[in-house]
Design a protein around this motif. Sequence first.
Motif, PDB file in Angstrom:
ATOM      1  N   GLN A  94      15.971  61.201  27.452  1.00  0.00           N
ATOM      2  CA  GLN A  94      16.154  60.767  28.984  1.00  0.00           C
ATOM      3  C   GLN A  94      16.780  59.473  29.146  1.00  0.00           C
ATOM      4  N   LEU A  95      17.996  59.506  29.500  1.00  0.00           N
ATOM      5  CA  LEU A  95      18.532  58.126  29.610  1.00  0.00           C
ATOM      6  C   LEU A  95      18.500  57.775  31.055  1.00  0.00           C
ATOM      7  N   GLN A  96      18.119  56.537  31.379  1.00  0.00           N
ATOM      8  CA  GLN A  96      17.864  56.156  32.712  1.00  0.00           C
ATOM      9  C   GLN A  96      19.495  55.450  33.284  1.00  0.00           C
ATOM     10  N   PHE A  97      20.253  56.134  33.257  1.00  0.00           N
ATOM     11  CA  PHE A  97      21.716  55.828  33.602  1.00  0.00           C
ATOM     12  C   PHE A  97      22.349  56.999  34.741  1.00  0.00           C
ATOM     13  N   PRO A  98      23.129  56.730  35.466  1.00  0.00           N
ATOM     14  CA  PRO A  98      24.017  57.683  36.273  1.00  0.00           C
ATOM     15  C   PRO A  98      24.807  58.433  35.299  1.00  0.00           C
ATOM     16  N   ASP A  99      25.363  59.617  35.811  1.00  0.00           N
ATOM     17  CA  ASP A  99      26.424  60.113  35.142  1.00  0.00           C
ATOM     18  C   ASP A  99      27.759  59.492  34.878  1.00  0.00           C
ATOM     19  N   GLU A 100      28.220  59.599  33.885  1.00  0.00           N
ATOM     20  CA  GLU A 100      29.531  58.920  33.594  1.00  0.00           C
ATOM     21  C   GLU A 100      29.654  57.661  33.719  1.00  0.00           C
ATOM     22  N   GLN A 101      28.582  56.786  32.985  1.00  0.00           N
ATOM     23  CA  GLN A 101      28.627  55.606  33.285  1.00  0.00           C
ATOM     24  C   GLN A 101      29.386  54.695  32.265  1.00  0.00           C
ATOM     25  N   PHE A 102      29.426  55.262  30.990  1.00  0.00           N
ATOM     26  CA  PHE A 102      30.120  54.260  29.860  1.00  0.00           C
ATOM     27  C   PHE A 102      31.229  54.741  29.300  1.00  0.00           C
ATOM     28  N   ASP A 103      32.280  53.857  28.936  1.00  0.00           N
ATOM     29  CA  ASP A 103      33.292  54.291  28.256  1.00  0.00           C
ATOM     30  C   ASP A 103      33.099  54.849  26.701  1.00  0.00           C
ATOM     31  N   ALA A 104      31.960  54.541  26.269  1.00  0.00           N
ATOM     32  CA  ALA A 104      31.700  54.738  24.869  1.00  0.00           C
ATOM     33  C   ALA A 104      30.125  54.585  24.503  1.00  0.00           C
ATOM     34  N   LEU A 105      29.998  55.234  23.474  1.00  0.00           N
ATOM     35  CA  LEU A 105      28.365  55.660  23.167  1.00  0.00           C
ATOM     36  C   LEU A 105      28.562  55.580  21.502  1.00  0.00           C
ATOM     37  N   TYR A 106      27.593  54.581  20.993  1.00  0.00           N
ATOM     38  CA  TYR A 106      27.337  54.333  19.709  1.00  0.00           C
ATOM     39  C   TYR A 106      25.896  54.688  19.193  1.00  0.00           C
ATOM     40  N   LEU A 126      23.388  62.945  26.168  1.00  0.00           N
ATOM     41  CA  LEU A 126      24.408  61.723  25.871  1.00  0.00           C
ATOM     42  C   LEU A 126      25.639  61.789  26.437  1.00  0.00           C
ATOM     43  N   LYS A 127      26.036  63.310  26.464  1.00  0.00           N
ATOM     44  CA  LYS A 127      27.451  63.624  27.287  1.00  0.00           C
ATOM     45  C   LYS A 127      27.534  63.281  28.470  1.00  0.00           C
ATOM     46  N   ARG A 128      26.319  63.408  29.283  1.00  0.00           N
ATOM     47  CA  ARG A 128      26.204  63.216  30.676  1.00  0.00           C
ATOM     48  C   ARG A 128      26.717  61.841  30.867  1.00  0.00           C
ATOM     49  N   VAL A 129      26.176  60.876  30.291  1.00  0.00           N
ATOM     50  CA  VAL A 129      26.637  59.480  30.609  1.00  0.00           C
ATOM     51  C   VAL A 129      27.799  58.905  30.346  1.00  0.00           C
ATOM     52  N   ILE A 130      28.494  59.703  29.384  1.00  0.00           N
ATOM     53  CA  ILE A 130      29.981  59.103  28.883  1.00  0.00           C
ATOM     54  C   ILE A 130      31.005  59.567  30.091  1.00  0.00           C
ATOM     55  N   LYS A 131      31.974  58.664  30.205  1.00  0.00           N
ATOM     56  CA  LYS A 131      33.083  59.122  31.089  1.00  0.00           C
ATOM     57  C   LYS A 131      33.792  60.035  30.540  1.00  0.00           C
ATOM     58  N   PRO A 132      34.624  60.698  31.412  1.00  0.00           N
ATOM     59  CA  PRO A 132      35.418  61.767  30.851  1.00  0.00           C
ATOM     60  C   PRO A 132      36.573  61.102  29.974  1.00  0.00           C
ATOM     61  N   ASN A 133      36.901  61.682  28.930  1.00  0.00           N
ATOM     62  CA  ASN A 133      37.930  60.945  27.907  1.00  0.00           C
ATOM     63  C   ASN A 133      37.159  59.618  27.098  1.00  0.00           C
ATOM     64  N   GLY A 134      35.898  59.469  27.283  1.00  0.00           N
ATOM     65  CA  GLY A 134      35.157  58.512  26.614  1.00  0.00           C
ATOM     66  C   GLY A 134      34.847  58.822  25.231  1.00  0.00           C
ATOM     67  N   LEU A 135      34.410  57.854  24.336  1.00  0.00           N
ATOM     68  CA  LEU A 135      34.398  57.950  22.800  1.00  0.00           C
ATOM     69  C   LEU A 135      32.909  58.054  22.639  1.00  0.00           C
TER      70      LEU A 135
END
Length: 204
Positions: A94-106, A126-135
């Motif tokens: 349960q990540l406390q971030f809006p959708d599509e917040q980050f360029d990348a996730l590690y 996890l997919k929810r918080v990554i931007k489209p085309n994000g890695l």
Amino acid sequence: MNTQQQLKEAYNKQAKHRDSVITDDWKTNEREGFLRVLQREKKTSLLEIGAGPGHDSLYFHQHGFHTFSTDLSPEMIAICKSKDLEAAEMSFYQLQFPDEQFDALYAFNCLLHVPKAELGEVLSELKRVIKPNGLFYLGVYGGRTSEGIWEEDVYEPKRFFSFYEHEPLQSLLSAFFSIESFNVIPSNVIGGDLAFQSIVLRKE
Ligand SMILES: C[S@@+](CC[C@H](N)C(=O)[O-])C[C@H]1O[C@@H](n2cnc3c(N)ncnc32)[C@H](O)[C@@H]1O
């Protein structure tokens, strides 16, 4: 105590020790490889989940990334903050971030604590918080299938682990992401009986 509470307690107790351990060469090669991919694509923001004491977040931060470190363990997050990393105690369920917040996730060696029946739920969060085309870099021990408490674990309480053979993991991941690369580091390099699955994923 449920699995999450057990993991939190186990890692809280080991936080200072884990911070003092020098990172293995094969692990530093992994983060360097992902850094090169991110730089090539001009990505700038990175969320680390299961960041532990923040060694990898600090590396990306020192290379100019806007990082955010998260972990279940408050002791780990206190260590991240002592390094001036932006960090918060947070479960990857349960990540406390809006959708599509980050360029990348590690995610280095943390998703191996997720029961198989729950991994799909976590991957979609996890997919929810990554931007489209994000890695998304995902690294886990594996190469054989098992799940349960590791009875020989020296951590207290003993931790829950879930491992995958390569093909079932690829098949599960490809339901959520496109697979950019899936490399296996053999067990003789890692030291132990498991291989390491080093995966770069993209959110389409
Ligand atoms: C094996 S350690 C790896 C830490 C760090 N990535 C490293 O490579 O040193 C696993 C980490 O995942 C964290 N963790 C386990 N379950 C978690 C969850 N549900 N949400 C966030 N972090 C979790 C633990 O607290 C621990 O710090």
